[in-house]
Motif scaffolding. Sequence first.
Motif, PDB file in Angstrom:
ATOM      1  N   MET A  22      11.136 -10.316   7.133  1.00 60.79           N
ATOM      2  CA  MET A  22       9.765 -10.126   6.079  1.00 60.79           C
ATOM      3  C   MET A  22      10.107  -9.022   5.584  1.00 60.79           C
ATOM      4  O   MET A  22       9.895  -8.727   4.297  1.00 60.79           O
ATOM      5  CB  MET A  22       8.509 -10.524   6.786  1.00 60.79           C
ATOM      6  CG  MET A  22       8.334 -12.247   6.801  1.00 60.79           C
ATOM      7  SD  MET A  22       6.552 -12.490   7.451  1.00 60.79           S
ATOM      8  CE  MET A  22       5.672 -12.254   5.932  1.00 60.79           C
ATOM      9  N   TYR A  23      10.007  -7.853   6.495  1.00 63.49           N
ATOM     10  CA  TYR A  23      10.014  -6.498   6.215  1.00 63.49           C
ATOM     11  C   TYR A  23      11.324  -6.232   5.163  1.00 63.49           C
ATOM     12  O   TYR A  23      11.043  -5.488   4.296  1.00 63.49           O
ATOM     13  CB  TYR A  23      10.107  -5.522   7.396  1.00 63.49           C
ATOM     14  CG  TYR A  23       8.808  -4.841   7.776  1.00 63.49           C
ATOM     15  CD1 TYR A  23       8.136  -3.905   6.953  1.00 63.49           C
ATOM     16  CD2 TYR A  23       8.210  -5.265   8.862  1.00 63.49           C
ATOM     17  CE1 TYR A  23       7.196  -3.397   7.190  1.00 63.49           C
ATOM     18  CE2 TYR A  23       6.885  -4.539   9.351  1.00 63.49           C
ATOM     19  CZ  TYR A  23       6.407  -3.473   8.514  1.00 63.49           C
ATOM     20  OH  TYR A  23       5.214  -2.988   8.504  1.00 63.49           O
ATOM     21  N   ARG A  24      12.084  -6.586   5.508  1.00 61.62           N
ATOM     22  CA  ARG A  24      13.655  -6.355   4.908  1.00 61.62           C
ATOM     23  C   ARG A  24      13.565  -6.938   3.520  1.00 61.62           C
ATOM     24  O   ARG A  24      13.821  -6.314   2.508  1.00 61.62           O
ATOM     25  CB  ARG A  24      14.666  -7.082   5.622  1.00 61.62           C
ATOM     26  CG  ARG A  24      15.986  -6.848   4.501  1.00 61.62           C
ATOM     27  CD  ARG A  24      17.343  -7.197   5.185  1.00 61.62           C
ATOM     28  NE  ARG A  24      17.883  -6.186   5.703  1.00 61.62           N
ATOM     29  CZ  ARG A  24      18.741  -6.100   6.583  1.00 61.62           C
ATOM     30  NH1 ARG A  24      19.499  -7.290   6.883  1.00 61.62           N
ATOM     31  NH2 ARG A  24      19.448  -5.237   7.077  1.00 61.62           N
ATOM     32  N   ILE A  45      11.601   3.827   6.583  1.00 57.55           N
ATOM     33  CA  ILE A  45      11.851   3.963   7.957  1.00 57.55           C
ATOM     34  C   ILE A  45      10.657   4.291   8.865  1.00 57.55           C
ATOM     35  O   ILE A  45      10.307   3.484   9.733  1.00 57.55           O
ATOM     36  CB  ILE A  45      12.871   5.110   8.054  1.00 57.55           C
ATOM     37  CG1 ILE A  45      14.331   4.595   7.492  1.00 57.55           C
ATOM     38  CG2 ILE A  45      13.110   5.693   9.615  1.00 57.55           C
ATOM     39  CD1 ILE A  45      15.256   5.928   7.196  1.00 57.55           C
ATOM     40  N   ILE A  46       9.717   5.112   8.213  1.00 57.06           N
ATOM     41  CA  ILE A  46       8.343   5.490   8.808  1.00 57.06           C
ATOM     42  C   ILE A  46       7.416   4.028   8.929  1.00 57.06           C
ATOM     43  O   ILE A  46       6.664   4.037   9.969  1.00 57.06           O
ATOM     44  CB  ILE A  46       7.689   6.645   8.388  1.00 57.06           C
ATOM     45  CG1 ILE A  46       6.822   7.115   9.479  1.00 57.06           C
ATOM     46  CG2 ILE A  46       7.061   6.418   6.908  1.00 57.06           C
ATOM     47  CD1 ILE A  46       7.450   7.940  10.627  1.00 57.06           C
ATOM     48  N   ALA A  47       7.459   3.388   8.094  1.00 56.37           N
ATOM     49  CA  ALA A  47       6.875   2.271   8.202  1.00 56.37           C
ATOM     50  C   ALA A  47       7.044   1.207   9.263  1.00 56.37           C
ATOM     51  O   ALA A  47       6.387   0.541  10.141  1.00 56.37           O
ATOM     52  CB  ALA A  47       6.890   1.334   6.789  1.00 56.37           C
ATOM     53  N   LEU A  48       8.408   0.912   9.175  1.00 58.42           N
ATOM     54  CA  LEU A  48       9.097   0.139  10.461  1.00 58.42           C
ATOM     55  C   LEU A  48       8.631   0.732  11.673  1.00 58.42           C
ATOM     56  O   LEU A  48       8.341   0.081  12.678  1.00 58.42           O
ATOM     57  CB  LEU A  48      10.342   0.107  10.310  1.00 58.42           C
ATOM     58  CG  LEU A  48      10.845  -0.775   8.935  1.00 58.42           C
ATOM     59  CD1 LEU A  48      12.318  -0.788   8.770  1.00 58.42           C
ATOM     60  CD2 LEU A  48      10.282  -2.416   8.931  1.00 58.42           C
ATOM     61  N   ARG A 100       0.789  -1.282  -0.129  1.00 59.76           N
ATOM     62  CA  ARG A 100      -0.134  -0.041   0.007  1.00 59.76           C
ATOM     63  C   ARG A 100       1.020   1.286  -0.151  1.00 59.76           C
ATOM     64  O   ARG A 100       0.501   2.191  -0.554  1.00 59.76           O
ATOM     65  CB  ARG A 100      -0.952   0.129   1.269  1.00 59.76           C
ATOM     66  CG  ARG A 100      -1.789   1.036   1.231  1.00 59.76           C
ATOM     67  CD  ARG A 100      -2.874   1.304   2.274  1.00 59.76           C
ATOM     68  NE  ARG A 100      -3.972   2.072   2.176  1.00 59.76           N
ATOM     69  CZ  ARG A 100      -4.525   2.496   3.317  1.00 59.76           C
ATOM     70  NH1 ARG A 100      -4.753   1.879   4.412  1.00 59.76           N
ATOM     71  NH2 ARG A 100      -5.454   3.536   3.128  1.00 59.76           N
ATOM     72  N   LEU A 101       2.017   1.378   0.490  1.00 60.32           N
ATOM     73  CA  LEU A 101       2.973   2.389   0.851  1.00 60.32           C
ATOM     74  C   LEU A 101       3.511   2.614  -0.644  1.00 60.32           C
ATOM     75  O   LEU A 101       3.796   3.838  -1.088  1.00 60.32           O
ATOM     76  CB  LEU A 101       3.804   2.319   1.920  1.00 60.32           C
ATOM     77  CG  LEU A 101       4.711   3.232   2.486  1.00 60.32           C
ATOM     78  CD1 LEU A 101       3.540   4.527   3.028  1.00 60.32           C
ATOM     79  CD2 LEU A 101       5.622   3.016   3.478  1.00 60.32           C
ATOM     80  N   GLU A 134      16.157  -2.309  15.767  1.00 60.78           N
ATOM     81  CA  GLU A 134      15.617  -3.249  14.593  1.00 60.78           C
ATOM     82  C   GLU A 134      15.470  -2.380  13.410  1.00 60.78           C
ATOM     83  O   GLU A 134      15.915  -3.188  12.177  1.00 60.78           O
ATOM     84  CB  GLU A 134      14.244  -3.757  15.026  1.00 60.78           C
ATOM     85  CG  GLU A 134      14.068  -4.628  16.227  1.00 60.78           C
ATOM     86  CD  GLU A 134      12.800  -4.916  16.853  1.00 60.78           C
ATOM     87  OE1 GLU A 134      12.497  -6.208  16.866  1.00 60.78           O
ATOM     88  OE2 GLU A 134      12.030  -4.037  17.043  1.00 60.78           O
ATOM     89  N   ILE A 135      14.839  -1.227  13.346  1.00 61.08           N
ATOM     90  CA  ILE A 135      15.015  -0.515  12.159  1.00 61.08           C
ATOM     91  C   ILE A 135      16.430  -0.428  11.593  1.00 61.08           C
ATOM     92  O   ILE A 135      16.553  -0.466  10.340  1.00 61.08           O
ATOM     93  CB  ILE A 135      14.457   0.875  12.431  1.00 61.08           C
ATOM     94  CG1 ILE A 135      12.872   0.832  12.813  1.00 61.08           C
ATOM     95  CG2 ILE A 135      14.340   1.812  11.148  1.00 61.08           C
ATOM     96  CD1 ILE A 135      12.418   2.003  13.336  1.00 61.08           C
ATOM     97  N   ALA A 136      17.046  -0.035  12.319  1.00 61.87           N
ATOM     98  CA  ALA A 136      18.731   0.059  11.834  1.00 61.87           C
ATOM     99  C   ALA A 136      19.264  -1.155  11.136  1.00 61.87           C
ATOM    100  O   ALA A 136      19.916  -1.004  10.219  1.00 61.87           O
ATOM    101  CB  ALA A 136      19.753   0.495  13.068  1.00 61.87           C
TER     102      ALA A 136
END
Length: 155
Positions: free
Chosen positions: A58-60, A114-117, A21-22, A126-128
């Motif tokens: 999964m995000y990565r 970044i903002i999604a995470l 969606r993003l 975790e984001i880093a």
Amino acid sequence: MEEDFLQMIRQHQAVIHKVCRLYRDTREDREDLFQEIVYQLWKAFPAFEGRAKLSSWMYRIALNTALASFRKRAPDITYPVALPERVADPPAGDLQQEQLFAALKQLNDSDKAIIALYLEDMSYQEIAAIIGIDENYVGVKLNRIKTKIKNILKL
């Protein structure tokens, strides 16, 4: 292995849907991206060792797939007449959520990631790890992104 994979997709499909969606505007493009992400997850699944959280892994893959497909040169297609637009997705409900997604779509790709995470309540660490930047820089970037979003929303 197949059942484990399907169970993982069922449990965490919201992660994939948010990335789709993003990064895509039309329903068809989101569906295509969803399928591509699932395919990339399937290819990578045997190598998943569990050193990272499943959602982070999964995000990565989802973010890398979304961004990689932008890099592929799509053929320039023109139509002699305007094609009708497909009916938009059913209303998601919350107007504020829709406004937020509209604002997020105006960000550049790295800021979107970044903002999604961050919105998934992931820690700076975790984001880093997912994005591949320093943990302190995550905080700096988030402050800048929040300012951009406020300016877009005129808050």
